[in-house]
Design a protein around this motif. Structure first.
Motif, mmCIF file in Angstrom:
data_model
loop_
_atom_site.group_PDB
_atom_site.id
_atom_site.type_symbol
_atom_site.label_atom_id
_atom_site.label_comp_id
_atom_site.label_asym_id
_atom_site.label_seq_id
_atom_site.Cartn_x
_atom_site.Cartn_y
_atom_site.Cartn_z
ATOM 1 N N PRO A 99 0.820 -1.193 -0.016
ATOM 2 C CA PRO A 99 -0.125 -0.024 -0.103
ATOM 3 C C PRO A 99 0.942 1.292 -0.003
ATOM 4 O O PRO A 99 2.153 1.155 0.175
ATOM 5 C CB PRO A 99 -0.830 0.001 1.308
ATOM 6 N N ILE A 100 0.269 2.323 -0.187
ATOM 7 C CA ILE A 100 1.081 3.643 -0.280
ATOM 8 C C ILE A 100 1.932 3.879 0.892
ATOM 9 O O ILE A 100 1.216 3.474 2.221
ATOM 10 C CB ILE A 100 0.101 4.626 -0.431
ATOM 11 N N THR A 101 2.982 4.054 0.688
ATOM 12 C CA THR A 101 4.175 4.115 1.735
ATOM 13 C C THR A 101 4.871 5.385 1.658
ATOM 14 O O THR A 101 5.193 5.838 0.897
ATOM 15 C CB THR A 101 5.048 2.814 1.750
ATOM 16 N N VAL A 102 5.188 6.042 2.662
ATOM 17 C CA VAL A 102 6.065 7.238 2.793
ATOM 18 C C VAL A 102 7.457 6.872 2.677
ATOM 19 O O VAL A 102 7.953 6.042 3.617
ATOM 20 C CB VAL A 102 5.583 8.051 3.888
ATOM 21 N N ILE A 103 8.197 7.545 1.802
ATOM 22 C CA ILE A 103 9.739 7.245 1.923
ATOM 23 C C ILE A 103 10.239 8.964 2.307
ATOM 24 O O ILE A 103 10.177 9.776 1.293
ATOM 25 C CB ILE A 103 10.260 6.884 0.614
ATOM 26 N N VAL A 106 11.570 11.655 -0.312
ATOM 27 C CA VAL A 106 11.510 11.095 -1.642
ATOM 28 C C VAL A 106 10.091 11.460 -1.911
ATOM 29 O O VAL A 106 9.730 12.079 -3.120
ATOM 30 C CB VAL A 106 11.921 9.633 -1.918
ATOM 31 N N GLY A 107 9.098 10.596 -1.059
ATOM 32 C CA GLY A 107 7.796 10.998 -1.569
ATOM 33 C C GLY A 107 6.878 9.690 -1.147
ATOM 34 O O GLY A 107 7.330 8.863 -0.235
ATOM 35 N N LEU A 108 5.861 9.487 -2.021
ATOM 36 C CA LEU A 108 4.959 8.271 -1.601
ATOM 37 C C LEU A 108 5.146 7.222 -2.532
ATOM 38 O O LEU A 108 5.377 7.545 -3.920
ATOM 39 C CB LEU A 108 3.441 8.655 -1.691
ATOM 40 N N THR A 109 5.015 6.096 -2.361
ATOM 41 C CA THR A 109 5.212 4.936 -3.299
ATOM 42 C C THR A 109 4.122 4.009 -2.892
ATOM 43 O O THR A 109 3.614 3.714 -1.801
ATOM 44 C CB THR A 109 6.516 4.317 -2.958
ATOM 45 N N ALA A 110 3.938 3.033 -3.791
ATOM 46 C CA ALA A 110 2.966 1.956 -3.633
ATOM 47 C C ALA A 110 3.571 0.881 -4.808
ATOM 48 O O ALA A 110 4.263 1.235 -5.848
ATOM 49 C CB ALA A 110 1.584 2.106 -3.909
ATOM 50 N N GLY A 121 6.036 -0.334 -9.446
ATOM 51 C CA GLY A 121 6.010 0.634 -8.574
ATOM 52 C C GLY A 121 5.280 1.938 -9.104
ATOM 53 O O GLY A 121 5.505 2.399 -10.082
ATOM 54 N N LEU A 122 4.527 2.787 -8.014
ATOM 55 C CA LEU A 122 3.992 4.009 -8.399
ATOM 56 C C LEU A 122 5.017 4.900 -7.425
ATOM 57 O O LEU A 122 5.303 4.612 -6.293
ATOM 58 C CB LEU A 122 2.704 4.070 -8.128
ATOM 59 N N LEU A 123 5.164 6.180 -8.100
ATOM 60 C CA LEU A 123 5.860 7.220 -7.227
ATOM 61 C C LEU A 123 5.286 8.451 -7.271
ATOM 62 O O LEU A 123 5.056 9.157 -8.505
ATOM 63 C CB LEU A 123 7.509 7.295 -7.606
ATOM 64 N N MET A 124 4.838 8.908 -6.314
ATOM 65 C CA MET A 124 4.621 10.555 -6.183
ATOM 66 C C MET A 124 5.540 11.195 -5.564
ATOM 67 O O MET A 124 5.729 11.453 -4.258
ATOM 68 C CB MET A 124 3.070 10.797 -5.698
ATOM 69 N N PRO A 125 6.375 12.124 -6.229
ATOM 70 C CA PRO A 125 7.572 12.856 -5.552
ATOM 71 C C PRO A 125 6.897 13.858 -4.403
ATOM 72 O O PRO A 125 5.803 14.296 -4.428
ATOM 73 C CB PRO A 125 8.196 13.562 -6.402
ATOM 74 N N GLU A 126 7.921 13.815 -3.477
ATOM 75 C CA GLU A 126 7.451 14.891 -2.259
ATOM 76 C C GLU A 126 7.540 16.072 -2.808
ATOM 77 O O GLU A 126 8.346 16.661 -3.795
ATOM 78 C CB GLU A 126 8.680 14.805 -1.354
ATOM 79 N N LYS A 127 6.524 17.088 -2.573
ATOM 80 C CA LYS A 127 6.363 18.521 -3.167
ATOM 81 C C LYS A 127 7.443 19.322 -2.414
ATOM 82 O O LYS A 127 7.856 19.073 -1.134
ATOM 83 C CB LYS A 127 4.863 19.080 -2.483
ATOM 84 N N LYS A 128 8.167 20.065 -3.166
ATOM 85 C CA LYS A 128 9.470 20.784 -2.677
ATOM 86 C C LYS A 128 9.120 22.060 -2.779
ATOM 87 O O LYS A 128 8.439 22.679 -3.338
ATOM 88 C CB LYS A 128 10.715 20.323 -3.288
#
Length: 128
Positions: A99-103, A106-110, A121-128
């Motif tokens: 499930p969606i996990t915080v790195i 880096v951001g969120l991944t699943a 994998g899916l990656l939603m980068p952390e907003k900077k």
């Protein structure tokens, strides 16, 4: 449109794999300095890979880590809304394996299995 953003290479022996890819392809592969997270990056023996200079139409970043199972090379698709994409997975016949996990940093991944059993994998980068 979502693009591939990152790949990860599992290795039984990270140092051996690092030497192989560096010598074969000229990639720069360096250990990631872990944050205070004893079960995370340090335990994974995670290394960042740069395949060359950024260029239009190419993917030039990846990672290498200590293999946990018999997992394949992993590709990550960068998405703008990971929640929306994950909600569609099972409706379309796929499975959510992580499930969606915080790195942190880096951001969120699943992790997803597609309808053919392929892991990605899916990656939603952390907003900077």
């Amino acid at each position: 449109m979502p693009n591939l953003s990152h790949f990860m290479i599992p290795a039984d022996d990270v140092d051996r794999a690092r030497r192989f890819y560096s010598a074969l392809l000229g990639w720069t592969i360096e250990p990631v300095v872990p944050t205070p997270d004893p079960g995370g990056m340090a335990a994974m023996q995670y290394h960042a890979i740069t395949t060359g200079p950024a260029a239009a139409g190419t993917l030039n970043t990846g990672g290498m880590y200590k293999r946990h199972l018999q997992e394949p090379i992993l590709d990550f698709v960068q998405v703008e809304d990971i929640d929306a994409v994950v909600l569609k997975v099972e409706k379309l016949g796929g499975k959510i394996t992580l499930p969606i996990t915080v790195i942190p940093g880096v951001g969120l991944t699943a992790m997803i299995l597609d309808t053919e059993g392929n892991l990605f994998g899916l990656l939603m980068p952390e907003k900077k």
